[in-house]
Scaffold this motif. Sequence first.
Motif, PDB file in Angstrom:
ATOM      1  N   ARG A   1      20.097  33.987 -22.456  1.00 25.33           N
ATOM      2  CA  ARG A   1      19.012  33.427 -23.280  1.00 25.33           C
ATOM      3  C   ARG A   1      19.384  32.041 -23.804  1.00 25.33           C
ATOM      4  NH1 ARG A   1      18.543  39.153 -24.923  1.00 25.33           N
ATOM      5  NH2 ARG A   1      16.472  39.874 -24.268  1.00 25.33           N
ATOM      6  N   TYR A   2      20.614  31.897 -24.290  1.00 27.33           N
ATOM      7  CA  TYR A   2      21.009  30.601 -24.837  1.00 27.33           C
ATOM      8  C   TYR A   2      21.104  29.552 -23.729  1.00 27.33           C
ATOM      9  CZ  TYR A   2      23.291  27.082 -27.676  1.00 27.33           C
ATOM     10  OH  TYR A   2      23.568  25.912 -28.348  1.00 27.33           O
ATOM     11  N   ALA A   3      21.733  29.930 -22.604  1.00 24.90           N
ATOM     12  CA  ALA A   3      21.897  28.977 -21.504  1.00 24.90           C
ATOM     13  C   ALA A   3      20.552  28.501 -20.975  1.00 24.90           C
ATOM     14  CB  ALA A   3      22.713  29.622 -20.381  1.00 24.90           C
ATOM     15  N   ALA A   4      19.612  29.433 -20.848  1.00 22.91           N
ATOM     16  CA  ALA A   4      18.318  29.087 -20.265  1.00 22.91           C
ATOM     17  C   ALA A   4      17.407  28.369 -21.242  1.00 22.91           C
ATOM     18  CB  ALA A   4      17.640  30.358 -19.754  1.00 22.91           C
ATOM     19  N   LEU A   5      17.271  28.923 -22.439  1.00 25.73           N
ATOM     20  CA  LEU A   5      16.258  28.434 -23.373  1.00 25.73           C
ATOM     21  C   LEU A   5      16.739  27.293 -24.257  1.00 25.73           C
ATOM     22  CD1 LEU A   5      14.763  31.897 -24.400  1.00 25.73           C
ATOM     23  CD2 LEU A   5      13.910  30.292 -22.666  1.00 25.73           C
ATOM     24  N   GLU A   6      18.039  27.233 -24.505  1.00 25.45           N
ATOM     25  CA  GLU A   6      18.572  26.171 -25.366  1.00 25.45           C
ATOM     26  C   GLU A   6      19.220  25.035 -24.577  1.00 25.45           C
ATOM     27  OE1 GLU A   6      18.055  26.071 -28.573  1.00 25.45           O
ATOM     28  OE2 GLU A   6      17.068  28.027 -28.592  1.00 25.45           O
ATOM     29  N   LEU A   7      19.815  25.356 -23.434  1.00 30.58           N
ATOM     30  CA  LEU A   7      20.518  24.335 -22.653  1.00 30.58           C
ATOM     31  C   LEU A   7      19.773  23.934 -21.385  1.00 30.58           C
ATOM     32  CD1 LEU A   7      24.203  25.640 -22.937  1.00 30.58           C
ATOM     33  CD2 LEU A   7      23.037  23.952 -24.373  1.00 30.58           C
ATOM     34  N   GLY A   8      18.701  24.655 -21.061  1.00 32.82           N
ATOM     35  CA  GLY A   8      17.928  24.298 -19.877  1.00 32.82           C
ATOM     36  C   GLY A   8      18.609  24.605 -18.566  1.00 32.82           C
ATOM     37  N   MET A   9      19.517  25.592 -18.578  1.00 29.73           N
ATOM     38  CA  MET A   9      20.207  25.963 -17.347  1.00 29.73           C
ATOM     39  C   MET A   9      19.342  26.921 -16.526  1.00 29.73           C
ATOM     40  SD  MET A   9      24.158  26.583 -18.619  1.00 29.73           S
ATOM     41  CE  MET A   9      24.855  26.257 -16.980  1.00 29.73           C
ATOM     42  N   THR A  10      19.511  26.875 -15.219  1.00 32.52           N
ATOM     43  CA  THR A  10      18.982  27.923 -14.354  1.00 32.52           C
ATOM     44  C   THR A  10      19.960  29.082 -14.429  1.00 32.52           C
ATOM     45  OG1 THR A  10      17.929  26.366 -12.837  1.00 32.52           O
ATOM     46  CG2 THR A  10      18.424  28.568 -11.976  1.00 32.52           C
ATOM     47  N   VAL A  11      19.486  30.275 -14.729  1.00 30.15           N
ATOM     48  CA  VAL A  11      20.385  31.408 -14.886  1.00 30.15           C
ATOM     49  C   VAL A  11      20.170  32.435 -13.783  1.00 30.15           C
ATOM     50  CG1 VAL A  11      20.733  31.146 -17.372  1.00 30.15           C
ATOM     51  CG2 VAL A  11      18.823  32.493 -16.548  1.00 30.15           C
ATOM     52  N   VAL A  12      21.265  32.899 -13.221  1.00 30.44           N
ATOM     53  CA  VAL A  12      21.255  33.957 -12.225  1.00 30.44           C
ATOM     54  C   VAL A  12      21.735  35.218 -12.927  1.00 30.44           C
ATOM     55  CG1 VAL A  12      22.144  34.766 -10.008  1.00 30.44           C
ATOM     56  CG2 VAL A  12      21.680  32.321 -10.372  1.00 30.44           C
TER      57      VAL A  12
ATOM     58  N   LEU B   1      14.300  40.595 -18.280  1.00 34.89           N
ATOM     59  CA  LEU B   1      14.862  39.396 -18.889  1.00 34.89           C
ATOM     60  C   LEU B   1      14.434  38.153 -18.121  1.00 34.89           C
ATOM     61  CD1 LEU B   1      16.609  38.025 -20.983  1.00 34.89           C
ATOM     62  CD2 LEU B   1      18.623  38.566 -19.596  1.00 34.89           C
ATOM     63  N   ARG B   2      14.400  38.244 -16.806  1.00 36.66           N
ATOM     64  CA  ARG B   2      13.923  37.100 -16.021  1.00 36.66           C
ATOM     65  C   ARG B   2      12.500  36.736 -16.419  1.00 36.66           C
ATOM     66  NH1 ARG B   2      12.080  38.760 -10.623  1.00 36.66           N
ATOM     67  NH2 ARG B   2      10.151  38.864 -11.809  1.00 36.66           N
ATOM     68  N   GLY B   3      11.637  37.752 -16.572  1.00 35.10           N
ATOM     69  CA  GLY B   3      10.266  37.495 -16.994  1.00 35.10           C
ATOM     70  C   GLY B   3      10.200  36.840 -18.356  1.00 35.10           C
ATOM     71  N   GLU B   4      11.027  37.314 -19.281  1.00 31.31           N
ATOM     72  CA  GLU B   4      11.073  36.734 -20.624  1.00 31.31           C
ATOM     73  C   GLU B   4      11.478  35.265 -20.571  1.00 31.31           C
ATOM     74  OE1 GLU B   4      14.264  36.796 -24.246  1.00 31.31           O
ATOM     75  OE2 GLU B   4      13.768  38.749 -23.376  1.00 31.31           O
ATOM     76  N   LEU B   5      12.506  34.959 -19.790  1.00 26.98           N
ATOM     77  CA  LEU B   5      12.991  33.580 -19.712  1.00 26.98           C
ATOM     78  C   LEU B   5      11.983  32.676 -19.024  1.00 26.98           C
ATOM     79  CD1 LEU B   5      16.726  34.244 -18.776  1.00 26.98           C
ATOM     80  CD2 LEU B   5      15.751  33.803 -21.029  1.00 26.98           C
ATOM     81  N   GLU B   6      11.348  33.179 -17.986  1.00 26.64           N
ATOM     82  CA  GLU B   6      10.338  32.381 -17.297  1.00 26.64           C
ATOM     83  C   GLU B   6       9.131  32.131 -18.197  1.00 26.64           C
ATOM     84  OE1 GLU B   6      11.256  33.508 -12.622  1.00 26.64           O
ATOM     85  OE2 GLU B   6       9.674  34.595 -13.708  1.00 26.64           O
ATOM     86  N   ASP B   7       8.776  33.117 -19.012  1.00 28.37           N
ATOM     87  CA  ASP B   7       7.690  32.918 -19.974  1.00 28.37           C
ATOM     88  C   ASP B   7       8.040  31.826 -20.984  1.00 28.37           C
ATOM     89  OD1 ASP B   7       6.179  34.867 -18.774  1.00 28.37           O
ATOM     90  OD2 ASP B   7       6.652  36.430 -20.234  1.00 28.37           O
ATOM     91  N   GLY B   8       9.346  31.653 -21.230  1.00 30.50           N
ATOM     92  CA  GLY B   8       9.809  30.614 -22.143  1.00 30.50           C
ATOM     93  C   GLY B   8       9.989  29.271 -21.475  1.00 30.50           C
ATOM     94  N   GLY B   9       9.616  29.181 -20.202  1.00 32.90           N
ATOM     95  CA  GLY B   9       9.689  27.910 -19.489  1.00 32.90           C
ATOM     96  C   GLY B   9      10.981  27.683 -18.736  1.00 32.90           C
ATOM     97  N   ALA B  10      11.860  28.688 -18.696  1.00 30.09           N
ATOM     98  CA  ALA B  10      13.144  28.541 -18.020  1.00 30.09           C
ATOM     99  C   ALA B  10      13.050  29.011 -16.576  1.00 30.09           C
ATOM    100  CB  ALA B  10      14.215  29.333 -18.756  1.00 30.09           C
ATOM    101  N   ARG B  11      14.054  28.676 -15.819  1.00 29.53           N
ATOM    102  CA  ARG B  11      14.146  29.131 -14.428  1.00 29.53           C
ATOM    103  C   ARG B  11      15.221  30.194 -14.339  1.00 29.53           C
ATOM    104  NH1 ARG B  11      16.430  26.001  -9.134  1.00 29.53           N
ATOM    105  NH2 ARG B  11      15.623  27.444  -7.558  1.00 29.53           N
ATOM    106  N   ALA B  12      14.881  31.348 -13.758  1.00 29.73           N
ATOM    107  CA  ALA B  12      15.830  32.449 -13.679  1.00 29.73           C
ATOM    108  C   ALA B  12      15.672  33.189 -12.359  1.00 29.73           C
ATOM    109  CB  ALA B  12      15.627  33.415 -14.849  1.00 29.73           C
ATOM    110  N   LEU B  13      16.757  33.812 -11.947  1.00 29.31           N
ATOM    111  CA  LEU B  13      16.802  34.608 -10.728  1.00 29.31           C
ATOM    112  C   LEU B  13      17.514  35.909 -11.059  1.00 29.31           C
ATOM    113  CD1 LEU B  13      16.508  34.734  -7.555  1.00 29.31           C
ATOM    114  CD2 LEU B  13      18.793  33.711  -7.466  1.00 29.31           C
ATOM    115  N   ASP B  14      16.927  37.042 -10.718  1.00 32.38           N
ATOM    116  CA  ASP B  14      17.595  38.319 -10.975  1.00 32.38           C
ATOM    117  C   ASP B  14      18.081  38.915  -9.657  1.00 32.38           C
ATOM    118  OD1 ASP B  14      14.725  38.666 -10.502  1.00 32.38           O
ATOM    119  OD2 ASP B  14      15.092  40.813 -10.770  1.00 32.38           O
TER     120      ASP B  14
END
Length: 290
Positions: free
Chosen positions: A28-39, A51-64
């Motif tokens: 959550r911190y890496a994606a939403l605060e630092l703008g990292m793509t998280v795997v 969690l991927r859905g939550e992060l994507e809803d927050g505008g982040a890029r994630a891969l599960d």
Amino acid sequence: MSAAQELFGGGVAVITGAGAGVGAGLARYAALELGMTVVLADIDSRAISALRGELEDGGARALDVPCDVRDPEALEHVAERTLAEAGPVTLLVNNAGIEQFGYLWDTPVTNWQRLVDVNISGVFHGIKAFLPRMMSEPRQSWVWNLSSVGGVCASPLQAPYIMSKHAVLALTECLHQEVELAGHAQHVHVQAVLPGAVASDIFESAGAVESGDIHAAEGHRAAMLRIKTGAMDPVDAARVFFYQAAEGEFYLRSQPFVADAMAARAEVLVRRRVPRLSQEGLVVPRTDLP
């Protein structure tokens, strides 16, 4: 811009055990605060999908990527998908871990083996899958291996877990030296993460004992759950870890008492003191057992 944003922002973070606890907080911190793509890698596919859905809803890029860290081929698959779909790795977090309560002699062999396979071999498999790729890239990258305050303590009724976290700490210290010896320390940074009391579900899901002093095992679980009520939020812990990492620390500590535990451990070794039993947080063993 903070030092952490400057170093990690926009990069790719791979986190094992990302479905809950420290792993989810880091994601959550890496994606939403630092703008990292998280795997997000975890054996619990539903948790990382949510969690991927939550992060994507927050505008982040994630891969599960569902993954059992006990399987080296599973980590290779995560590495291949990461490179293909997200790009080179900036941060690898070998976080997946499980607990076990009870006297060591009561611990089921299957529970012991599973804990070793997850907590120790899982870290090794992550390193094997990702580190050669990271060393081949000239870009700055980081490897975080999750030890614990338990990695610098001795505690009864959870010996398998404590042993595993000592092992991960030693492995990480050796790996730091090996990366330097191999000539990659200028761009690959190895760091040990030592969470203290950080909220997670690890105590609820901890292994139990099937025979022997079940009362002692479950009493210790209850004691650990009481500690959880005052535990640090995982996102707050992640913020501290990223700050310390950006400052170039090797031992990343969630709370000041972790450093106190490190000092106490050093004192025990220097003075060659016999490990002392503290009754704080322990269940009193039953005396009516045969």
